[in-house]
Design a protein around this motif. Structure first.
Motif, PDB file in Angstrom:
ATOM      1  N   PRO A   9     -25.226   4.149  68.168  1.00  0.00           N
ATOM      2  CA  PRO A   9     -24.362   3.155  69.169  1.00  0.00           C
ATOM      3  C   PRO A   9     -24.109   1.836  68.346  1.00  0.00           C
ATOM      4  O   PRO A   9     -23.201   1.203  68.536  1.00  0.00           O
ATOM      5  N   MET A  10     -25.227   1.350  67.897  1.00  0.00           N
ATOM      6  CA  MET A  10     -24.853  -0.151  67.103  1.00  0.00           C
ATOM      7  C   MET A  10     -24.048  -0.044  66.050  1.00  0.00           C
ATOM      8  O   MET A  10     -23.163  -1.026  65.932  1.00  0.00           O
ATOM      9  N   GLY A  11     -23.980   1.138  65.271  1.00  0.00           N
ATOM     10  CA  GLY A  11     -22.819   1.334  64.152  1.00  0.00           C
ATOM     11  C   GLY A  11     -21.638   1.257  64.700  1.00  0.00           C
ATOM     12  O   GLY A  11     -20.425   0.658  64.144  1.00  0.00           O
ATOM     13  N   VAL A  12     -21.231   2.015  65.742  1.00  0.00           N
ATOM     14  CA  VAL A  12     -20.030   1.987  66.428  1.00  0.00           C
ATOM     15  C   VAL A  12     -19.495   0.928  66.958  1.00  0.00           C
ATOM     16  O   VAL A  12     -18.354   0.368  66.868  1.00  0.00           O
ATOM     17  N   ALA A  13     -20.432  -0.009  67.678  1.00  0.00           N
ATOM     18  CA  ALA A  13     -20.260  -1.285  68.183  1.00  0.00           C
ATOM     19  C   ALA A  13     -19.861  -2.163  67.223  1.00  0.00           C
ATOM     20  O   ALA A  13     -18.751  -2.982  67.307  1.00  0.00           O
ATOM     21  N   LEU A  14     -20.671  -2.467  66.138  1.00  0.00           N
ATOM     22  CA  LEU A  14     -20.113  -3.266  64.996  1.00  0.00           C
ATOM     23  C   LEU A  14     -18.997  -2.957  64.317  1.00  0.00           C
ATOM     24  O   LEU A  14     -18.122  -3.806  63.977  1.00  0.00           O
ATOM     25  N   GLY A  15     -18.724  -1.514  64.100  1.00  0.00           N
ATOM     26  CA  GLY A  15     -17.570  -1.266  63.646  1.00  0.00           C
ATOM     27  C   GLY A  15     -16.217  -1.515  64.548  1.00  0.00           C
ATOM     28  O   GLY A  15     -15.294  -1.819  63.808  1.00  0.00           O
ATOM     29  N   ALA A  16     -16.280  -1.341  65.547  1.00  0.00           N
ATOM     30  CA  ALA A  16     -14.984  -1.853  66.664  1.00  0.00           C
ATOM     31  C   ALA A  16     -14.981  -3.217  66.691  1.00  0.00           C
ATOM     32  O   ALA A  16     -13.760  -3.677  66.777  1.00  0.00           O
ATOM     33  N   PHE A  17     -16.123  -3.920  66.534  1.00  0.00           N
ATOM     34  CA  PHE A  17     -15.838  -5.230  66.548  1.00  0.00           C
ATOM     35  C   PHE A  17     -15.394  -5.745  65.088  1.00  0.00           C
ATOM     36  O   PHE A  17     -14.131  -6.735  65.104  1.00  0.00           O
ATOM     37  N   ALA A  18     -15.579  -5.283  64.050  1.00  0.00           N
ATOM     38  CA  ALA A  18     -15.093  -5.480  62.859  1.00  0.00           C
ATOM     39  C   ALA A  18     -13.423  -5.423  62.836  1.00  0.00           C
ATOM     40  O   ALA A  18     -12.598  -5.949  62.294  1.00  0.00           O
ATOM     41  N   ILE A  19     -13.022  -4.166  63.312  1.00  0.00           N
ATOM     42  CA  ILE A  19     -11.824  -3.553  63.413  1.00  0.00           C
ATOM     43  C   ILE A  19     -11.046  -4.735  64.336  1.00  0.00           C
ATOM     44  O   ILE A  19      -9.959  -4.949  63.840  1.00  0.00           O
ATOM     45  N   GLY A  20     -11.614  -5.191  65.561  1.00  0.00           N
ATOM     46  CA  GLY A  20     -10.905  -6.036  66.192  1.00  0.00           C
ATOM     47  C   GLY A  20     -10.650  -7.405  65.644  1.00  0.00           C
ATOM     48  O   GLY A  20      -9.593  -7.957  65.952  1.00  0.00           O
ATOM     49  N   LEU A  21     -11.451  -7.889  65.029  1.00  0.00           N
ATOM     50  CA  LEU A  21     -11.307  -8.949  64.168  1.00  0.00           C
ATOM     51  C   LEU A  21     -10.213  -9.004  63.117  1.00  0.00           C
ATOM     52  O   LEU A  21      -9.567  -9.717  63.256  1.00  0.00           O
ATOM     53  N   GLY A  22     -10.341  -7.656  62.452  1.00  0.00           N
ATOM     54  CA  GLY A  22      -9.138  -7.642  61.346  1.00  0.00           C
ATOM     55  C   GLY A  22      -8.011  -7.746  61.957  1.00  0.00           C
ATOM     56  O   GLY A  22      -7.008  -8.204  61.563  1.00  0.00           O
ATOM     57  N   VAL A  23      -7.839  -6.805  62.999  1.00  0.00           N
ATOM     58  CA  VAL A  23      -6.466  -6.660  63.868  1.00  0.00           C
ATOM     59  C   VAL A  23      -5.987  -7.915  64.532  1.00  0.00           C
ATOM     60  O   VAL A  23      -4.922  -8.427  64.310  1.00  0.00           O
ATOM     61  N   GLY A  24      -7.220  -8.748  65.060  1.00  0.00           N
ATOM     62  CA  GLY A  24      -6.769  -9.987  65.640  1.00  0.00           C
ATOM     63  C   GLY A  24      -6.182 -10.929  64.569  1.00  0.00           C
ATOM     64  O   GLY A  24      -5.442 -11.873  64.838  1.00  0.00           O
ATOM     65  N   PHE A  25      -7.092 -10.988  63.477  1.00  0.00           N
ATOM     66  CA  PHE A  25      -6.480 -11.864  62.156  1.00  0.00           C
ATOM     67  C   PHE A  25      -4.999 -11.503  61.867  1.00  0.00           C
ATOM     68  O   PHE A  25      -4.355 -12.531  61.653  1.00  0.00           O
TER      69      PHE A  25
END
Length: 107
Positions: free
Chosen positions: A84-100
């Motif tokens: 669960p923690m890996g999925v949450a961090l992966g989703a957060f990183a993808i969100g940061l990348g797309v937002g950028f």
């Protein structure tokens, strides 16, 4: 003196020519109607065939897509349960990348 009859058309030959023109026109009109009828029939058959192929293709692809999506969703669910923690961090990183990327394109 000039013979006036040489300048006036012969009525019998003119009438025959007119009848020939009417027959030719009637035949050409009939041929044109037949050609249009054949073209419409052919277009109708082609459209029906294409529509049937499209329905078959869409149905097959929908079944394949549904099976693929269900399988991928099950795998993703198991991964999320296991990490669960890996999925949450992966989703957060993808969100940061797309937002950028979005923020960079807005300028």
């Amino acid at each position: 003196m000039t013979d006036i009859s040489s300048f006036t058309p012969d009525t019998s030959s003119a009438a025959a020519a007119l009848d020939g023109a009417k027959k030719t026109t009637a035949e050409k009109t009939k041929q044109a109607k037949e050609a249009v009828s054949k073209a419409v029939k052919s277009a109708r058959e082609t459209a029906t065939e294409v529509a049937q192929q499209t329905r078959t293709f869409a149905s097959e692809k929908a079944k394949v897509g549904a099976a693929w999506t269900r399988d991928k969703a099950q795998v993703a669910h198991h991964v999320a349960e296991d990490h669960p923690m890996g999925v949450a961090l992966g989703a957060f990183a993808i969100g940061l990348g797309v937002g950028f990327l979005i923020a960079r394109n807005l300028d």
